[in-house]
Design a protein around this motif. Structure first.
Motif, PDB file in Angstrom:
ATOM      1  N   ARG A   1       0.827  -1.195   0.000  1.00  0.00           N
ATOM      2  CA  ARG A   1       0.000   0.000   0.000  1.00  0.00           C
ATOM      3  C   ARG A   1       0.872   1.261   0.000  1.00  0.00           C
ATOM      4  N   LEU A   2       1.972   1.199   0.727  1.00  0.00           N
ATOM      5  CA  LEU A   2       2.882   2.338   0.751  1.00  0.00           C
ATOM      6  C   LEU A   2       3.539   2.536  -0.608  1.00  0.00           C
ATOM      7  N   VAL A   3       3.874   1.454  -1.277  1.00  0.00           N
ATOM      8  CA  VAL A   3       4.509   1.537  -2.585  1.00  0.00           C
ATOM      9  C   VAL A   3       3.588   2.222  -3.584  1.00  0.00           C
ATOM     10  N   VAL A   4       2.297   1.880  -3.554  1.00  0.00           N
ATOM     11  CA  VAL A   4       1.340   2.517  -4.455  1.00  0.00           C
ATOM     12  C   VAL A   4       1.321   4.029  -4.221  1.00  0.00           C
TER      13      VAL A   4
ATOM     14  N   ALA B   1       9.791  10.379  -4.416  1.00  0.00           N
ATOM     15  CA  ALA B   1       8.977   9.213  -4.082  1.00  0.00           C
ATOM     16  C   ALA B   1       9.153   8.810  -2.622  1.00  0.00           C
ATOM     17  N   LEU B   2      10.352   9.026  -2.079  1.00  0.00           N
ATOM     18  CA  LEU B   2      10.595   8.688  -0.674  1.00  0.00           C
ATOM     19  C   LEU B   2       9.711   9.514   0.260  1.00  0.00           C
ATOM     20  N   VAL B   3       9.486  10.787  -0.072  1.00  0.00           N
ATOM     21  CA  VAL B   3       8.624  11.613   0.762  1.00  0.00           C
ATOM     22  C   VAL B   3       7.203  11.051   0.771  1.00  0.00           C
TER      23      VAL B   3
ATOM     24  N   ALA C   1       2.793   8.211   3.520  1.00  0.00           N
ATOM     25  CA  ALA C   1       1.849   7.098   3.535  1.00  0.00           C
ATOM     26  C   ALA C   1       2.073   6.223   4.759  1.00  0.00           C
ATOM     27  N   ALA C   2       3.336   6.025   5.140  1.00  0.00           N
ATOM     28  CA  ALA C   2       3.631   5.246   6.342  1.00  0.00           C
ATOM     29  C   ALA C   2       3.030   5.921   7.574  1.00  0.00           C
ATOM     30  N   ALA C   3       3.131   7.257   7.631  1.00  0.00           N
ATOM     31  CA  ALA C   3       2.552   7.987   8.760  1.00  0.00           C
ATOM     32  C   ALA C   3       1.048   7.792   8.830  1.00  0.00           C
ATOM     33  N   GLN C   4       0.374   7.727   7.648  1.00  0.00           N
ATOM     34  CA  GLN C   4      -1.063   7.497   7.627  1.00  0.00           C
ATOM     35  C   GLN C   4      -1.420   6.166   8.267  1.00  0.00           C
ATOM     36  N   LEU C   5      -0.532   5.197   8.128  1.00  0.00           N
ATOM     37  CA  LEU C   5      -0.775   3.863   8.682  1.00  0.00           C
ATOM     38  C   LEU C   5      -0.221   3.710  10.092  1.00  0.00           C
TER      39      LEU C   5
ATOM     40  N   ALA D   1      -8.575   5.681   1.418  1.00  0.00           N
ATOM     41  CA  ALA D   1      -7.570   4.788   0.845  1.00  0.00           C
ATOM     42  C   ALA D   1      -6.606   4.262   1.890  1.00  0.00           C
ATOM     43  N   PHE D   2      -6.252   5.112   2.853  1.00  0.00           N
ATOM     44  CA  PHE D   2      -5.271   4.753   3.872  1.00  0.00           C
ATOM     45  C   PHE D   2      -5.796   5.171   5.240  1.00  0.00           C
ATOM     46  N   PRO D   3      -6.759   4.444   5.794  1.00  0.00           N
ATOM     47  CA  PRO D   3      -7.312   4.834   7.095  1.00  0.00           C
ATOM     48  C   PRO D   3      -6.227   4.799   8.159  1.00  0.00           C
ATOM     49  N   ALA D   4      -6.283   5.760   9.071  1.00  0.00           N
ATOM     50  CA  ALA D   4      -5.273   5.827  10.130  1.00  0.00           C
ATOM     51  C   ALA D   4      -5.423   4.630  11.062  1.00  0.00           C
TER      52      ALA D   4
END
Length: 259
Positions: free
Chosen positions: A13-16, A66-68, A73-77, A254-257
């Motif tokens: 999911r983070l890759v997307v 892309a790293l940012v 996205a990681a923070a969202q998860l 898309a990315f619920p916390a």
């Protein structure tokens, strides 16, 4: 080594999300690989165009962007993303690695910046508008410093209504290109969240005024033009505008916390 299904699902999911940043030559010349406990960013020889970018500078800049997105996205998860640039001297095609470490309490700014990743960046010259207020440009410069780069304002150009600036790093190595790419992406997202328009060029050769605003040891990496839309409200320093509501809703869907 096999990667646990839950870890792989989160990583995928983070890759997307990380593929939504600016790129050089409209080609994502990098790819992600999920390995044990890590997400690696690799240069992709099948998509990389050395004839247009022989040193790989543009490749590193777009990979840094892309790293940012990956970090946001990681923070969202609810994950803290620990990034290592060029982690393996024996594998120069590995541009960076990201480890999901510990729990992360997401901030409001991270939510707004992630929502901005869901917006497409405007291609071509910036729209007509006005020069943004100095305090707002100062805040963007502060965002660049968080990524190890410096944003220098350029003297006003007669043909430009916006604020031209140059993004610089200390040195001109592949690691500095990656840092510049991260700073560029953070600036673009911050500008979008503040209802600003920002265009950029990777080429900074023969840009008038660069020598006057940079210090010895600084290397210009990206030229930017930042514009305040003529019909948009001017945001006060230290605040965010509210024009990301729809994108923020989509981001949460898309990315619920993670609770």
């Amino acid at each position: 080594m096999n990667v646990p299904a839950a870890v792989r699902a989160s990583a995928e999911r983070l890759v997307v999300a990380a593929t939504m940043g600016p790129t050089v030559h409209d080609v994502h010349a990098w790819r992600f690989k999920v390995v044990s406990g890590l997400i690696e960013v690799h240069a992709d020889p099948d998509r990389y165009r050395p004839r247009h970018d022989p040193a790989g500078r543009g490749l590193h800049l777009s990979s840094g962007a892309a790293l940012v997105n990956l970090r946001l996205a990681a923070a969202q998860l609810g994950h803290e993303a620990v990034v290592r640039l060029l982690p393996d001297p024996g594998r120069p095609s590995v541009l960076a690695s990201v480890r999901l470490a510990g729990r992360h309490r997401i901030t409001r700014e991270e939510r707004l910046l992630y929502a901005a990743t869901l917006r497409p960046f405007r291609a071509g010259p910036p729209p007509a508008g006005a020069c943004p207020p100095s305090p707002v440009v100062d805040e963007l410069a502060g965002e660049a410093r968080l990524e190890g780069a410096t944003l220098r304002r350029l003297p006003h150009a007669p043909h430009s209504a916006g604020q031209q600036a140059v993004l610089t790093t200390r040195g001109d190595s592949p690691a500095e290109w990656l840092r510049a790419g991260q700073a560029l992406q953070r600036l673009l997202l911050c500008a979008s969240a503040r209802s600003l328009a920002a265009s950029f060029l990777y080429e900074t050769v023969a840009v008038p005024g660069v020598e006057e605003v940079t210090e010895p040891g600084e290397t210009p990496q990206v030229l930017l033009e930042i514009t305040q839309a003529g019909d948009a409200p001017i945001p006060a320093a230290g605040t965010w505008t509210g024009r990301t509501t729809a994108a923020r809703t989509a981001a949460r869907a898309a990315f619920p916390a993670v609770p």
